[in-house]
Design a protein around this motif. Sequence first.
Motif, PDB file in Angstrom:
ATOM      1  N   ALA A   6       0.834  -1.203   0.000  1.00 52.34           N
ATOM      2  CA  ALA A   6       0.000   0.000   0.000  1.00 52.34           C
ATOM      3  C   ALA A   6       0.863   1.244   0.000  1.00 52.34           C
ATOM      4  CB  ALA A   6      -0.890  -0.026   1.231  1.00 52.34           C
ATOM      5  N   THR A  11      -3.573   2.989  -5.094  1.00 53.51           N
ATOM      6  CA  THR A  11      -3.075   2.004  -6.059  1.00 53.51           C
ATOM      7  C   THR A  11      -3.535   2.350  -7.478  1.00 53.51           C
ATOM      8  OG1 THR A  11      -3.134   0.279  -4.382  1.00 53.51           O
ATOM      9  CG2 THR A  11      -3.205  -0.463  -6.672  1.00 53.51           C
ATOM     10  N   ALA A  71     -13.715  -4.045 -10.183  1.00 48.41           N
ATOM     11  CA  ALA A  71     -13.055  -4.237  -8.884  1.00 48.41           C
ATOM     12  C   ALA A  71     -12.178  -3.045  -8.523  1.00 48.41           C
ATOM     13  CB  ALA A  71     -12.228  -5.521  -8.907  1.00 48.41           C
ATOM     14  N   GLY A  74     -13.091   1.393  -5.550  1.00 46.32           N
ATOM     15  CA  GLY A  74     -12.904   1.070  -4.133  1.00 46.32           C
ATOM     16  C   GLY A  74     -11.526   0.517  -3.822  1.00 46.32           C
ATOM     17  N   SER A  75     -10.791   0.026  -4.845  1.00 49.87           N
ATOM     18  CA  SER A  75      -9.455  -0.518  -4.547  1.00 49.87           C
ATOM     19  C   SER A  75      -8.343   0.215  -5.292  1.00 49.87           C
ATOM     20  CB  SER A  75      -9.390  -2.012  -4.883  1.00 49.87           C
ATOM     21  OG  SER A  75      -9.517  -2.216  -6.266  1.00 49.87           O
TER      22      SER A  75
END
Length: 156
Positions: A6, A11, A71, A74-75
């Motif tokens: 992280a 990311t 996906a 949120g990531s």
Amino acid sequence: MTPTPAASRGTLLIINGPNLNLLGTREPEIYGRATLSDVEHLATVAAEAAGFGAMCLQSNHEGALVDAIHAARGSAVGIVINAGAYTHTSVALRDAIAAVELPAVEVHISNVHQREEFRHHSYLSPVCTAVIVGAGVHGYELAVSVLDKVLALAQA
Ligand code: DQA
């Protein structure tokens, strides 16, 4: 997909589509000799230098690419995408990018505008923040640099 550790700025999702797993041996006169792993390394180093982590994905399957984009909401904080031939055919990828509302930069290693007519149209360009064509694999680093600037404004 194995994310790098992280990072403070979030990311970046680095997506490569069909046939890009063959980079290095595929039509090297057009795409050069760098492999997919070289490209992912370049993009990851550029992302980490700018304070991001990177998550790299390659698939030859349209639905897997759509799932990865979903996906990302949120990531991930931004997307670099070379959708390969799906660039010229896929309304589904276009809709996925529009749906997740993340800044996305479209990359093509070759200058698609110097090539066959069917490569001149991209379904993705209208929903991408920027488009980089013909810069070779350096285009991935340029794409990270664009996201660095765009997200710096958003994260200020
Ligand atoms: C490409 C260009 C596309 O037209 C082609 O189908 C690819 C690679 C590029 O990186 O130059 O697979 O996206």
